[in-house]
Design a protein around this motif. Sequence first.
Motif, mmCIF file in Angstrom:
data_model
loop_
_atom_site.group_PDB
_atom_site.id
_atom_site.type_symbol
_atom_site.label_atom_id
_atom_site.label_comp_id
_atom_site.label_asym_id
_atom_site.label_seq_id
_atom_site.Cartn_x
_atom_site.Cartn_y
_atom_site.Cartn_z
ATOM 1 N N THR A 1 0.789 -1.239 0.000
ATOM 2 C CA THR A 1 0.000 0.000 0.000
ATOM 3 C C THR A 1 0.820 1.288 0.000
ATOM 4 O OG1 THR A 1 -1.708 -1.236 1.148
ATOM 5 C CG2 THR A 1 -1.975 1.141 1.054
ATOM 6 N N ILE B 1 -5.758 0.453 0.759
ATOM 7 C CA ILE B 1 -5.329 -0.118 -0.516
ATOM 8 C C ILE B 1 -6.289 0.263 -1.652
ATOM 9 C CG2 ILE B 1 -6.476 -2.363 -0.062
ATOM 10 C CD1 ILE B 1 -3.403 -3.020 -1.607
ATOM 11 N N THR C 1 -2.470 7.678 4.969
ATOM 12 C CA THR C 1 -3.072 6.346 5.080
ATOM 13 C C THR C 1 -2.367 5.514 6.137
ATOM 14 O OG1 THR C 1 -1.704 5.654 3.209
ATOM 15 C CG2 THR C 1 -3.984 6.229 2.727
ATOM 16 N N GLY D 1 -5.496 3.638 -2.771
ATOM 17 C CA GLY D 1 -4.340 3.556 -3.674
ATOM 18 C C GLY D 1 -4.780 3.189 -5.075
#
Lengths: 357, 510
Positions: free
Chosen positions: A68, A200, A261, A203
């Motif tokens: 990630t 994720i 994040t 992302g």
Amino acid sequence: MVRLNKLKDQQGIIFNLLYSVVAIVIALLLGGILIYLSGHDPGKAYYHLVYGAFGNSYNLAQTLLNSTPLIFTGLAVAIGFQSGLFNIGGEGQLYWGALATAVTALTFPHLPGLILLPLALLAGALAGGCWGVIPGYLKARTGAHEVITTIMLNYIAILATTFLLRNYYKEAGPVDQTPLIAESARMAELIPFTRLSWAIFLGLAVVVLSDYLLKKTSIGYDIQAVGKNSAAAEYAGISVPGIYILTMGFSGAVAGLTGSTLVLGLFNRFITNFSPGYGFTGIAVAVLGRNRPWGVLLAALLFGALEAGGMSMQLYARIPADLMRIIQGLVILLVAAPAFIQLLVGSLLNRPGGGAK
Amino acid sequence: MNVVELKNISKSFGNSLANDSIDLAVKRGEIHCLLGENGAGKTTLMKILFGLYSQDQGSILINGAEVEIKSPRQAIELGLGMIHQHFMLVGRLTVTENIIAGREPRRGILIDYAEGMRQVKELTATYQLSVNPGARVEDISIGEQQRVEILKALYRQAEILILDEPTAVLTPQETGELFAVLKKLKESGKTIIFITHKLKETMAISDRVTILRDGKKVATIATSATSPTELARLMVGREVILRVKKAAAMVGKTVLQADHLTYYHKKNNRQLEQLSFVIKAGEILGVAGVEGNGQQELEELITGLSRNSQGKIFFKGKDISSWSIRERRYAGIGHIPSDRLKRGLIPDFNLEKNLILGSEWQQPYARKGFLDYKVIRENSKVIIERFRIKTSGSQALVQDLSGGNQQKVIIGRELRREPELIVAAQPTRGVDVGAIEYIHKLLLKMREEGKGVLLISAELDELLSLSDRLIVLYEGRIVASGNTVDFTEAELGLLMAGQGRGGVKNGPTE
């Protein structure tokens, strides 16, 4: 060679992918020899490598967890590269992103998650973006080389965030860290006990967005035009300095999201020196991914898998950590050196007589 | 007696055949032109002869004996000398030092400069190549530098001189001087191979001419037995109209007016001073001058790539001096830049993307910042067809096109925008005869359609045949201006060299 090049033109993506797979296989073969020479069992080692990376849902989650941050930092470098800029400053940008996110989350603990989460993310992106704009502006106005300025700004960022933390946001206790952020501001775990959050997916969304931006919009066209031939871009009426600033801002924002994040999904607080060099690994990820958003995604997954698998290789097959790093290095080296593999594959495909002189 | 004989020479680069079974025989003491379009394989063939490339097949005979030439050093030992298009000189060293470098006369372990100087003086006297042996190379003119290159070859006892497009960098006067030198060399028994794509030069200097096309030898003929028209036909492979026919100008309103345009450059201080001229709709204004006398600065000022220090530029009556490049483009100024690959194209982009360069924010190619590839592809198809661009399609990378086709991409893109004024800088540089003919037609068509054309060119023929009026630039000033018909080529050459009487030649420019 010629035939190979043609193939590359016609089916660039497929070729690149195929080529990368070949490179990985060769790297693993070389690594296998090294493992054997150092007195370990390559079969067992690679079993644990693969199992540790993909073997069960927990292992797979570890792969994704490791991937990630690299998706973000790799993307940041790749975006900068699209306009011909080498953003080495991801590390500094992600620290600002992390601090801004943590401070936002700590300042408004009573806001509902639906508002607080996006707000905290936005703050992180903004902070990273601003930090990226500085070298962009310096480059545009004074011609200062972004490699130098971003490296220097990394030191400033890491030390400045540490300073701010210690003096204003530190939780009482021996560790240099902020208090935990409110539950409502945390990114939920996808699979219980894996620590893998839905960061994720964020992302993934940024990958899709950047790809679309670069390919389908006028501003993406301008960014690439500047990257490929800035004199021609200028001729066409594109403001080259403007694009430099914009791209660095964008790149910095994505790097900033790395920190955000990690704070919201993993640590739930800001800790000094939390990054093991994600910003720098992002450079390798971008190179490996050929500076294309989807390529970066795949490269980040590969890095994540090597990291997770390497860990289990170390634990269960007793492969020393150094050897594991060597294998990772081999993979990067071979995937990043296309000419080498091309030569290798070319001589296999063309056989004597059929090759180019 | 053939002093050089090439038999059945072939050479390929990748999958393109640069030389295809070429035979060439050069007689002792002749000037032999190697004529062909760009990419015909002339330079490749000569680089093989000079040992810079090795041939895939074929043999080389020097004075009747078969030799294998593996390096330039070997070639020099065999009596060959090559004068490259780009000079290989050290600017900070003197003429003598450049000439003797690598073969210095010695006294003990020291270089005997006095002896070197004496030898160079002797050479310059023998061949009447006037150049000061003590001057630094960076201080002498291009023409003189070329003479230094020739002297370098002579110093190494070259009997066969190969000159690669030697006139590309010279003024008409310097070309005349070079030709005199070459004739002198021929008289003293040297053999000269002269690479060129210019018909006029071939007719003027050579005894025999060998024509190459697409890597193949087409013919070898005695120059006295041929004509420019025949040579052009052999070179291109079809009939070529060398003289453009143009109708009388139908002049309309003023499109562009430069008013005491002045430009100072900080770095090298090169400048433009007080340029005033007008371009009317339906006419072509030619800018003559030896390269480096302000043409590029003028090109950049009009298109907005740089800003004028003083003076004003009016486009359709509005002062555009402070407008950005984009504003000027949108207002209707098209630009064919002098440096095609550096400015005009993004070699890494494919054709369709290059064809919207500068229009990527405009309808119909984009809507609110989102590109519409359907329209972009359609646009590319139209331009490829209309301008006969030879390519595998819209997705081909522009870097894979030939020079002529790249130029067509730029011209096609710029004309598609339907500009009121087009700034065409060196529009036919490095482009082959067939494409030149076509580009000339397009420029004249623009003129007929009532657009203004600013034509900046180093080719006198082009300026004289296309322009309605001319201005001559020398050291950043307009030294002469007037109607094209009132200038002769010889006069222009003198003016370009700064030796004219100056002043306005018949008829106003303002």
